[in-house]
Write an enzyme that holds these catalytic residues in place. Sequence first.
Site, short mmCIF file in Angstrom:
data_model
loop_
_atom_site.label_atom_id
_atom_site.label_comp_id
_atom_site.label_asym_id
_atom_site.label_seq_id
_atom_site.Cartn_x
_atom_site.Cartn_y
_atom_site.Cartn_z
N SER A 125 -6.77 34.34 -28.69
CA SER A 125 -6.66 35.73 -29.15
C SER A 125 -5.78 36.55 -28.21
CB SER A 125 -8.04 36.37 -29.23
OG SER A 125 -8.86 35.63 -30.10
N1 SAM Z 1 -11.82 33.06 -28.41
C1 SAM Z 1 -10.92 32.01 -28.74
C2 SAM Z 1 -9.74 31.98 -27.83
O1 SAM Z 1 -9.35 33.04 -27.30
O2 SAM Z 1 -9.16 30.90 -27.65
C3 SAM Z 1 -10.48 32.25 -30.17
C4 SAM Z 1 -10.22 31.02 -30.89
S1 SAM Z 1 -9.67 31.12 -32.55
C5 SAM Z 1 -9.16 32.74 -32.88
C6 SAM Z 1 -11.17 30.95 -33.49
C7 SAM Z 1 -11.91 29.66 -33.28
O3 SAM Z 1 -13.06 29.69 -34.14
C8 SAM Z 1 -11.15 28.40 -33.66
O4 SAM Z 1 -11.11 27.52 -32.57
C9 SAM Z 1 -11.92 27.82 -34.84
O5 SAM Z 1 -11.90 26.43 -34.90
C10 SAM Z 1 -13.30 28.36 -34.56
N2 SAM Z 1 -14.20 28.43 -35.72
C11 SAM Z 1 -13.93 28.81 -36.99
N3 SAM Z 1 -15.04 28.75 -37.75
C12 SAM Z 1 -16.04 28.31 -36.94
C13 SAM Z 1 -17.43 28.05 -37.13
N4 SAM Z 1 -18.05 28.19 -38.30
N5 SAM Z 1 -18.14 27.62 -36.06
C14 SAM Z 1 -17.57 27.44 -34.86
N6 SAM Z 1 -16.25 27.66 -34.61
C15 SAM Z 1 -15.51 28.10 -35.64
#
Ligand code: SAM
Length: 217
Positions: A62
């Site tokens: 992010s």
């Molecule tokens: N905070 C993280 C970072 O700064 O790297 C953000 C990562 S990205 C915007 C969102 C993440 O949420 C992804 O890695 C995706 O695989 C994960 N994600 C999406 N749906 C999910 C779920 N139901 N349970 C767990 N993780 C999930």
Amino acid sequence: MDRYRKQRIRMVDSQIRSRGITDPRVLKAMETIPRHLFVDEGLMDQAYLDSPLPIGEGQTISQPYIVALMTEALELTGKERALEIGTGSGYQTAVLAELAERVFSIERIASLASKTRKLLDSLNYFNVAIRVGDGTYGWREESPFDAVIVTAGAPDIPRILLEQLSKGGRLVLPVGDRYSQTLIRLTRLSEDVNDVKKEDLGGCRFVSLVGDWGWKD
Ligand code: SAM
């Protein structure tokens, strides 16, 4: 002192402090954590830019300001049990690990979770537990949580996450359609799961929260 320190201090000044983030613990954590280690080697020189970046598997790390905004909204003092849905690169996880007592983080993509586990271990973040799975169910065995953060865009507020919030606990998450969302903070006011204060923190754009209580992929 690493070679990115100056960029990091500038990032906090020009992208975060200047946009109104004032919590000194959040500012210090983001001045300290080596964000460039949370992206692929080829993107390290872009790690302190004012934008999200790809981390593989169609996911992103992010934008620094959004990390700061969501973290400040959690109002962490150092004593909390925090739950994060969407570990991704682990950068937000590291910020939480600096500011809360214990962090529980769930990631649905196993390859991202294992890469991030290794990185957080190498940086000595031993107060973080990571599990692979569908975070829309929360982490019931470890609940209640004082703070819950969802770092992927949800179609609705997952009620299960509200149920796993302690009284006075904060849930911060993006809610909206696939392409744009509103950042929302919910504060649980009593034992009654419906007794919540809801605040709008502004617009944002996240990848989708995919799961049984999120988007179906
Ligand atoms: N905070 C993280 C970072 O700064 O790297 C953000 C990562 S990205 C915007 C969102 C993440 O949420 C992804 O890695 C995706 O695989 C994960 N994600 C999406 N749906 C999910 C779920 N139901 N349970 C767990 N993780 C999930």
